[in-house]
Motif scaffolding. Structure first.
Motif, short mmCIF file in Angstrom:
data_model
loop_
_atom_site.label_atom_id
_atom_site.label_comp_id
_atom_site.label_asym_id
_atom_site.label_seq_id
_atom_site.Cartn_x
_atom_site.Cartn_y
_atom_site.Cartn_z
N THR A 27 99.06 -3.56 97.65
CA THR A 27 98.69 -4.31 98.85
C THR A 27 99.93 -4.85 99.54
O THR A 27 100.09 -4.71 100.76
CB THR A 27 97.73 -5.46 98.49
N SER A 28 100.82 -5.42 98.78
CA SER A 28 102.03 -6.00 99.35
C SER A 28 102.92 -4.94 99.99
O SER A 28 103.35 -5.08 101.14
CB SER A 28 102.80 -6.74 98.25
N TRP A 31 101.09 -3.22 103.04
CA TRP A 31 100.93 -4.17 104.15
C TRP A 31 102.25 -4.30 104.90
O TRP A 31 102.31 -4.19 106.12
CB TRP A 31 100.46 -5.52 103.64
N ALA A 55 98.71 3.96 100.30
CA ALA A 55 97.97 3.71 99.07
C ALA A 55 97.86 4.98 98.23
O ALA A 55 98.04 4.94 97.00
CB ALA A 55 96.58 3.17 99.39
#
Length: 72
Positions: A27-28, A31, A55
């Motif tokens: 996610t980090s 993002w 991802a």
């Protein structure tokens, strides 16, 4: 530790913790890479595509690394 049930439980908990850590990292990283402006109510198509690709690459690399460690 001689209790096989406890060993399985601990192994499952370790796997859950590793998965949570991986999701947080994914996610980090994705993002920071894909979201360049303050998000609105929806991601743009470019952001959505970037997040999906990021991802997938992250997961592919994680699987490859896991397989490499299994071989040793």
């Amino acid at each position: 530790m001689d209790n096989p049930e406890m060993q399985r439980f601990l192994q499952q908990e370790q796997q859950k913790a590793m998965m949570n850590e991986m999701v947080g990292k994914l996610t980090s990283v994705c993002w920071d890479k894909c979201i360049t402006s303050a998000p609105g109510s929806k991601f743009s198509s470019g952001e959505s595509t970037c997040l999906t690709n990021c991802a997938q690459r992250f997961l592919d690399m994680s699987v490859m690394i896991a397989k490499r460690f299994e071989m040793k």
